[in-house]
Scaffold this active site. Structure first.
Site, short mmCIF file in Angstrom:
data_model
loop_
_atom_site.label_atom_id
_atom_site.label_comp_id
_atom_site.label_asym_id
_atom_site.label_seq_id
_atom_site.Cartn_x
_atom_site.Cartn_y
_atom_site.Cartn_z
N GLU A 112 -6.91 -2.99 5.32
CA GLU A 112 -7.80 -2.44 6.33
C GLU A 112 -8.09 -3.45 7.44
O GLU A 112 -8.22 -4.64 7.19
CB GLU A 112 -9.13 -2.03 5.67
CG GLU A 112 -8.96 -1.01 4.56
CD GLU A 112 -10.28 -0.63 3.92
OE1 GLU A 112 -11.28 -0.48 4.64
OE2 GLU A 112 -10.31 -0.47 2.70
N ASP A 113 -8.15 -2.94 8.65
CA ASP A 113 -8.73 -3.68 9.78
C ASP A 113 -8.00 -4.98 10.10
O ASP A 113 -8.64 -6.01 10.35
CB ASP A 113 -10.20 -4.00 9.50
CG ASP A 113 -11.07 -2.76 9.35
OD1 ASP A 113 -10.54 -1.70 9.03
OD2 ASP A 113 -12.30 -2.87 9.52
N ASP A 151 -4.21 -0.05 8.32
CA ASP A 151 -4.62 1.25 8.87
C ASP A 151 -4.89 1.20 10.36
O ASP A 151 -4.71 2.19 11.07
CB ASP A 151 -5.82 1.82 8.10
CG ASP A 151 -7.04 0.93 8.08
OD1 ASP A 151 -7.00 -0.19 8.64
OD2 ASP A 151 -8.06 1.34 7.48
N HIS A 152 -5.35 0.07 10.88
CA HIS A 152 -5.57 -0.10 12.32
C HIS A 152 -5.85 -1.57 12.59
O HIS A 152 -5.73 -2.41 11.70
CB HIS A 152 -6.72 0.77 12.82
CG HIS A 152 -8.02 0.56 12.09
ND1 HIS A 152 -8.82 -0.54 12.30
CD2 HIS A 152 -8.64 1.28 11.13
CE1 HIS A 152 -9.87 -0.48 11.51
NE2 HIS A 152 -9.79 0.62 10.78
N CYS A 181 -10.58 3.91 10.61
CA CYS A 181 -9.88 4.24 9.36
C CYS A 181 -9.76 5.72 9.04
O CYS A 181 -8.65 6.23 8.87
CB CYS A 181 -10.54 3.49 8.20
SG CYS A 181 -12.29 3.84 7.97
#
Length: 629
Positions: free
Chosen positions: A40-41, A251-252, A79
């Site tokens: 994540e992130d 995810d990003h 997300c």
């Protein structure tokens, strides 16, 4: 450099030391196992992507054994919306999962692609984050929990598709010192970063506090790299490494301002590394230590997995397979969408090719950094506010503190990788601007972008369509064009005023909504539309009533607008309540008569976002500093 070479050397030795019982099982005709290592992130702050500050030996080694993809983008900078697109193969702005923290119903024909894998005989596990913005249908997974694992299958010969998600590098790992310390406790002293030696993006103030956040980002990524090694070692220990395709991705982008939640490269460009064992490679794919620069969207992950597993993808998929047999033509563009982020609406769309990014701001009258509880609690956001108040921000950082945005942005990523120099008004790039604009406008229609419909209206219409996806799927084909056209008129110049006034009479409430928004944006010439706006205060749709009240506030007629907004604050439409509270925030001092009603919004609301916006409005009006969750 020495410490990194040592770490890398140890990692290479580990990866090459395979158990004696590990043999490729592809030769016996079995389908490949596929494993996702998602995190994540994070942006591509990884060694194999050329980041000299990164300490990521295990991912770097995975790239040596596989392919590093250099042009990969997610469909949103946050997300849940993008994860809904990843698992269904459908844009969140088509599916109706585009608003952060919403709940949609899936249409009957859409399901998580893992269900198709299960139907084909795969054992499918998810460990453990879903966050799809819809209730996961039965049959999506064999297991989805913290204990889910491909090792739990009863038959070792059954192929598996397994998702593992690392949560440690989430923005909360940067913001929360306790979490940061816990996640990074695996690091040795020589894997810690010196914040003074790191290179900051130009849109951040160069202060010790910001550098500490940037340092934490890198150290959390190194901790994630340990986790990657553990997942890979698990495959080796159980003799399935050489029959397992490994996909590592995020995810990003990084969980900091102007990255997470945004559609710039900082928010949407992600790492993707894929290792395909030699026995499973086809058509020259998966050659070790290579770089693939084709444009890839995270929307393409689902069709690619199905293609690798020899499972036919459903017809409704909007992405393409970039690996496996029978590939279609590569992409020319990738697309991104931003909609409600927690308590704030800001409709933004993006198109990117390999060189340029085009951004369409559908609500340019709003600042870049609208006040939102979660990011405002972050140290970097606080520093941006503080240094800006002191008048000491650099020009690049000050750009994003503006009270409004241009309707269009265009960036040349080759010469301007941080997307600072907006070329939209540059005549030398007129042809590029027009091309990218047309691509965006066509995408809105082709994908039936539900994001141009106000959330309160989505909620009203889905009662009769069973699923949000169906609102435009089953609508008159001309409707989305009318919505798109008037939404674009609403962010144009005064020459659009007559058409906007005419659109107030449209048979569809969404068209009327955008007409009222556009008239409010053109308040300097909009006085002649006042009678029609007054009539629109009684429209059947709450979004039209609220947009008309906003326009009348712009025309300095609070005596007409405030009674309507007062009623909307207590209406049955929770997203109408939120939008009414937002409009009162835009109204400034004109909202003062409704202070009692705003105070009433601090409790017993259908969602916390109404409370957050009302509280912010009160803090500004009363000079207070009240805190709500």
């Amino acid at each position: 450099m020495l410490r990194r070479l040592l770490i890398l050397s140890l990692t290479v030795c580990s990866m090459n030391s395979l158990p004696a019982n590990e043999q490729s099982s592809a030769t016996d005709g079995r389908r490949p196992n596929i494993i996702w290592l998602s995190c994540e992130d994070i942006s591509p702050h990884i060694g194999c992507y050329g980041d000299e500050d990164a300490i990521t030996p295990n991912i770097d080694e995975l790239a040596k054994q596989g392919v590093r993809y250099s042009n990969v983008y997610t469909t949103a900078g946050v997300c849940a919306p993008c994860r809904s697109a990843i698992i269904t193969g459908v844009y969140q702005s088509t599916l109706g999962t585009h608003h952060m923290r919403c709940t949609a119903e899936l249409p009957d024909f859409v399901k998580p692609f893992s269900a198709s894998m299960r139907e084909a005989g795969y054992y499918c596990t998810n460990t453990s984050k879903e966050d799809y913005q819809f209730k996961t249908p039965k049959g999506a997974w064999d297991e989805s929990s913290r204990k889910a694992h491909w090792k739990n299958r009863k038959d070792d010969s059954q192929p598996f598709f397994a998702v593992f998600n690392f949560t440690g590098c989430h923005e909360s790992g940067i913001a929360n010192e306790e979490k940061y310390n816990d996640v990074t406790k695996v690091l040795t002293d020589d894997q810690r970063q010196d914040p003074d030696k790191l290179t900051l993006p130009p849109y951040y103030p160069d202060t010790p506090i910001v550098r500490e956040d940037w340092k934490r980002n890198y150290e959390l990524i190194t901790a994630m790299d340990f986790w990657v090694a553990e997942r890979i070692q698990d495959l080796k220990d159980h003799g399935v490494y050489d029959n397992t395709i490994i996909m590592f991705w995020s995810d990003h982008g990084v969980g900091l301002p102007r990255a997470k939640r945004w559609l710039y490269d900082s928010g949407t460009r992600i790492p993707l590394v894929i290792r395909i064992p030699e026995s499973l490679r086809t058509s020259g794919q998966g050659t070790p230590a290579t770089v693939d620069d084709q444009l890839i969207s995270s929307l393409d992950f689902a069709p690619t997995v199905l293609n690798l597993a020899s499972v036919e993808p459903p017809k409704y998929f909007q992405g393409r397979a970039f690996l496996g047999p029978n590939l279609t033509e590569p992409r020319d563009y990738v697309y991104g969408a931003r909609d409600r982020m927690d308590e704030r609406y800001d409709i933004i769309r993006a198109v990117r090719d390999k060189q340029f990014r085009y951004i369409r701001n559908y609500e340019p009258f709003k600042p870049y950094y609208q006040y939102m509880n979660t990011p405002e609690n972050g140290a970097t956001m606080k520093e941006l506010r503080r240094v800006h108040a002191e008048g000491k921000l650099s020009d690049a950082a000050a750009l994003f503190m503006a009270d409004s945005k241009p309707a269009e942005e265009l960036y040349d990523l080759d010469s301007d990788p941080h997307e600072i120099n907006n070329l939209a008004a540059d005549e030398a790039y007129k042809a590029v601007l027009e091309r990218m604009r047309d691509v965006h406008l066509n995408w809105v229609v082709e994908t039936r972008d539900i994001g141009l419909i106000p959330e309160s209206e989505i909620q009203r219409r889905e009662k009769t369509t069973a699923a949000r996806y169906n609102i435009l799927l089953n609508a008159d084909p001309s409707l989305i064009e009318r919505i798109r056209n008037v939404a674009n008129l609403a962010i144009g110049g005064t020459e659009n005023f007559p058409e906007l006034v005419s659109a107030l009479d449209d048979e569809d409430s969404v068209v009327r909504y955008w007409a009222a928004i556009g008239i409010g944006n053109l308040s300097s010439v909009a006085s002649s539309a006042k009678p029609k706006l007054i009539t629109a205060l009684e429209d059947e749709a709450p979004c039209v009533r609220i947009a008309s009240a906003r326009a009348l506030l712009k025309l300095e007629s609070p005596e007409l607008a405030l009674p309507v907004l007062k009623q909307e604050l207590v209406s049955e439409h929770q997203w109408g309540r939120l939008r009414a509270a937002i409009v009162l925030g835009e109204a400034g001092e004109m909202a003062r008569p409704l202070i009692p009603e705003l105070k009433a919004c601090l409790k017993d609301q259908p969602n916390k976002y109404i409370t957050r916006v009302a509280n912010r409005n009160l803090n500004v009006l009363l000079g207070a500093d009240n805190v709500v969750k």
